[in-house]
Scaffold this motif. Structure first.
Motif, PDB file in Angstrom:
ATOM      1  N   HIS A 138       0.828  -1.206   0.000  1.00 18.15           N
ATOM      2  CA  HIS A 138       0.000   0.000   0.000  1.00 18.15           C
ATOM      3  C   HIS A 138       0.864   1.259   0.000  1.00 18.15           C
ATOM      4  N   THR A 139       1.961   1.240   0.749  1.00 17.28           N
ATOM      5  CA  THR A 139       2.884   2.382   0.741  1.00 17.28           C
ATOM      6  C   THR A 139       3.527   2.541  -0.635  1.00 17.28           C
ATOM      7  N   ALA A 140       3.836   1.408  -1.272  1.00 18.46           N
ATOM      8  CA  ALA A 140       4.421   1.460  -2.612  1.00 18.46           C
ATOM      9  C   ALA A 140       3.447   2.069  -3.612  1.00 18.46           C
ATOM     10  N   TYR A 141       2.162   1.788  -3.468  1.00 16.07           N
ATOM     11  CA  TYR A 141       1.173   2.405  -4.346  1.00 16.07           C
ATOM     12  C   TYR A 141       1.200   3.928  -4.196  1.00 16.07           C
ATOM     13  N   ALA A 142       1.298   4.408  -2.948  1.00 16.73           N
ATOM     14  CA  ALA A 142       1.368   5.854  -2.716  1.00 16.73           C
ATOM     15  C   ALA A 142       2.649   6.427  -3.301  1.00 16.73           C
ATOM     16  N   MET A 143       3.765   5.720  -3.120  1.00 15.96           N
ATOM     17  CA  MET A 143       5.033   6.181  -3.671  1.00 15.96           C
ATOM     18  C   MET A 143       4.961   6.217  -5.200  1.00 15.96           C
ATOM     19  N   ALA A 145       2.247   6.799  -6.961  1.00 16.24           N
ATOM     20  CA  ALA A 145       1.458   7.974  -7.334  1.00 16.24           C
ATOM     21  C   ALA A 145       2.287   9.254  -7.230  1.00 16.24           C
ATOM     22  N   VAL A 146       3.141   9.340  -6.203  1.00 15.36           N
ATOM     23  CA  VAL A 146       4.015  10.501  -6.049  1.00 15.36           C
ATOM     24  C   VAL A 146       5.034  10.556  -7.181  1.00 15.36           C
ATOM     25  N   GLY A 262       0.506  12.976  -1.592  1.00 13.77           N
ATOM     26  CA  GLY A 262       0.798  11.555  -1.741  1.00 13.77           C
ATOM     27  C   GLY A 262       1.896  11.086  -0.812  1.00 13.77           C
ATOM     28  N   ALA A 263       2.929  11.926  -0.631  1.00 14.65           N
ATOM     29  CA  ALA A 263       4.033  11.560   0.256  1.00 14.65           C
ATOM     30  C   ALA A 263       3.552  11.415   1.701  1.00 14.65           C
ATOM     31  N   VAL A 264       2.725  12.334   2.160  1.00 13.80           N
ATOM     32  CA  VAL A 264       2.204  12.263   3.525  1.00 13.80           C
ATOM     33  C   VAL A 264       1.266  11.071   3.679  1.00 13.80           C
ATOM     34  N   ALA A 315      -5.929   9.931  -3.379  1.00 10.40           N
ATOM     35  CA  ALA A 315      -7.096   9.270  -3.965  1.00 10.40           C
ATOM     36  C   ALA A 315      -6.670   8.221  -4.987  1.00 10.40           C
ATOM     37  N   ILE A 316      -5.663   8.541  -5.804  1.00  7.48           N
ATOM     38  CA  ILE A 316      -5.173   7.582  -6.799  1.00  7.48           C
ATOM     39  C   ILE A 316      -4.554   6.371  -6.107  1.00  7.48           C
ATOM     40  N   ALA A 317      -3.739   6.608  -5.077  1.00  6.96           N
ATOM     41  CA  ALA A 317      -3.110   5.505  -4.354  1.00  6.96           C
ATOM     42  C   ALA A 317      -4.160   4.613  -3.706  1.00  6.96           C
ATOM     43  N   CYS A 318      -5.195   5.208  -3.137  1.00 13.70           N
ATOM     44  CA  CYS A 318      -6.275   4.428  -2.536  1.00 13.70           C
ATOM     45  C   CYS A 318      -7.016   3.631  -3.605  1.00 13.70           C
ATOM     46  N   ALA A 319      -7.193   4.220  -4.781  1.00 16.73           N
ATOM     47  CA  ALA A 319      -7.852   3.505  -5.884  1.00 16.73           C
ATOM     48  C   ALA A 319      -7.044   2.288  -6.311  1.00 16.73           C
TER      49      ALA A 319
END
Length: 419
Positions: A138-143, A145-146, A262-264, A315-319
């Protein structure tokens, strides 16, 4: 915050896959501006440049899910690298042929877009085998998106730099060669070569037979509309408040806001179902679009534009997580590619919609479009809440061939067609 991301990047192959994917996607991220600059250098009109860029975008939107399905069926190396080479060759034909004959230009640009490899969806399918823990994925998804925000900021700068140092033709050629090298770096890596899609039930709809995925795509179509409309409204605002320099600051602020948000977001683990969390994030995204209608002076407007982007990357990372939970077994790459396609189509619709709105009512009503589109996206999520409810068996990231938690038995179909 940095510790969480460093932990991911220290995982074996993680940094290589992330960087290789970003580099491999440079031709796609820079295609529109590279095509426009090349056509102008050749003496063509803005209408021709816009039409060719639109053809590329439509072809890319069509090709991503189709190639994603092929990846799920045949593996990454057998699809990603040939597609990258074909896309680069088609763009080379366009670069050498120029605008004559026009039919060849359109055909070459369409082929380049159609064969753009689905590296974005492929990377998200690889993360579980590289990271193995659900929280890290999940953290990788956020990274991820960033990193996209960084790429879409740096990419246009590279195009303009290549054009200034050499030519617009050289920019097209160089960036596509770099893209092939990025794709090559990914597909020869052990995780990409070892990855296999889970067994899948035959169905012509493929990933689209998931009601939850359809609901998510419907919502993100309007998120794309919001983002696409901002770019047009910002042009109208900049015309009255300082010109191109102000427009550049507004777009940079939008990317910066998304990058910070996204980073936060990715720096911590979030409790609860991601479907509920996405409704909150999209609601906040829609609310943050509304202050743009105030249209203050340039400095304050830049700050408001940064604010409007804060909840985009989260929102993109959560998607991404929700796609992971709802994609039918054996369709994970195709499902991620559908999200990319839907977002791209939405942005194109937003751009086309905002133009007439701005001509009719000025920048004020142009900035009303993203807020309205964000509101519609939230309504879609609320209306489809039951469909988007967590799958019967919750997502568990394991050391398996595919990050596909939707393990429920799917109905069999009499058709012998393969998805």
């Amino acid at each position: 915050m940095a510790a969480g991301y460093l932990e991911i990047l220290r995982a074996r192959h993680a940094a290589r896959l992330l960087v290789g994917t970003l580099v491999g996607r440079l031709p796609n991220a820079t295609a529109a501006i590279a095509i426009v600059l090349f056509i102008r250098a050749e003496g063509g009109s803005y209408s021709l440049a816009g039409a060719l860029a639109a053809v590329y975008g439509v072809a890319n939107a069509v090709g991503q899910p189709l190639l994603g399905r092929l990846v799920d069926l045949h593996g990454q190396p057998r699809v990603q690298l040939p597609a990258a080479v074909l896309s680069a060759l088609a763009m080379a034909v366009f670069a050498f042929a120029g605008t004559e004959p026009p039919a060849l230009s359109y055909a070459a640009v369409a082929a380049a877009g159609l064969f753009t490899p689905p590296l974005e969806g492929g990377l998200r399918a690889l993360w579980p085998s590289v990271l193995r823990k659900e929280g890290q994925v999940h953290t990788a998804y956020a990274m991820d998106a960033v990193a996209q925000e960084v790429m879409f900021t740096v990419g246009p700068l590279l195009v303009t730099l290549c054009t200034a140092l050499w030519s617009a033709q050289a920019a097209l050629l160089v960036l596509n060669v770099i893209g092939v090298l990025g794709a090559l770096s990914v597909v020869v890596s052990p995780p990409s070569r070892a990855w296999r899609s889970a067994p899948r039930e035959a169905h012509w709809l493929g990933a689209l037979r998931s009601p939850g995925l359809i609901a998510l795509l419907g919502a993100f179509l309007f998120v794309g509309v919001a983002l696409g409309s901002i770019t047009v409204a910002a042009v109208s605002y900049a015309d009255d408040h300082g010109g191109d320099a102000v427009y550049g600051w507004l777009m940079a602020a939008l990317g910066l806001g998304a990058l910070v948000g996204g980073a936060v977001y990715g720096a911590r683990q979030w409790a609860g179902a991601p479907e509920r969390r996405l409704r909150v994030l999209v609601g906040l995204l829609a609310v943050c679009y509304l202050p743009l209608m105030l249209m203050p002076a340039a400095v304050a407007m830049t700050a408001l534009t940064a604010l409007s982007g804060v909840f985009l990357a989260p929102a993109i990372a959560c998607a991404f997580v929700i796609v992971d939970r709802h994609a039918p077994r054996g369709t994970v790459t195709e499902a991620f590619s559908w999200l990319v396609t839907t977002f791209t189509v939405g942005a194109s619709v937003g751009t086309g919609l905002a133009g007439p709105v701005v001509e009719w009512g000025g920048a004020l009503w142009g900035f009303a479009v993203p807020g309205a589109a964000g509101g519609v996206s939230l309504l879609v999520l609320l209306a489809t809440g039951r469909v988007l409810a967590a799958p019967a068996r919750t997502a568990v990231v394991a050391s398996s061939s595919e990050n596909d938690p939707n393990r429920a038995v799917e109905p069999r179909f009499s058709s012998g067609d393969r998805a």
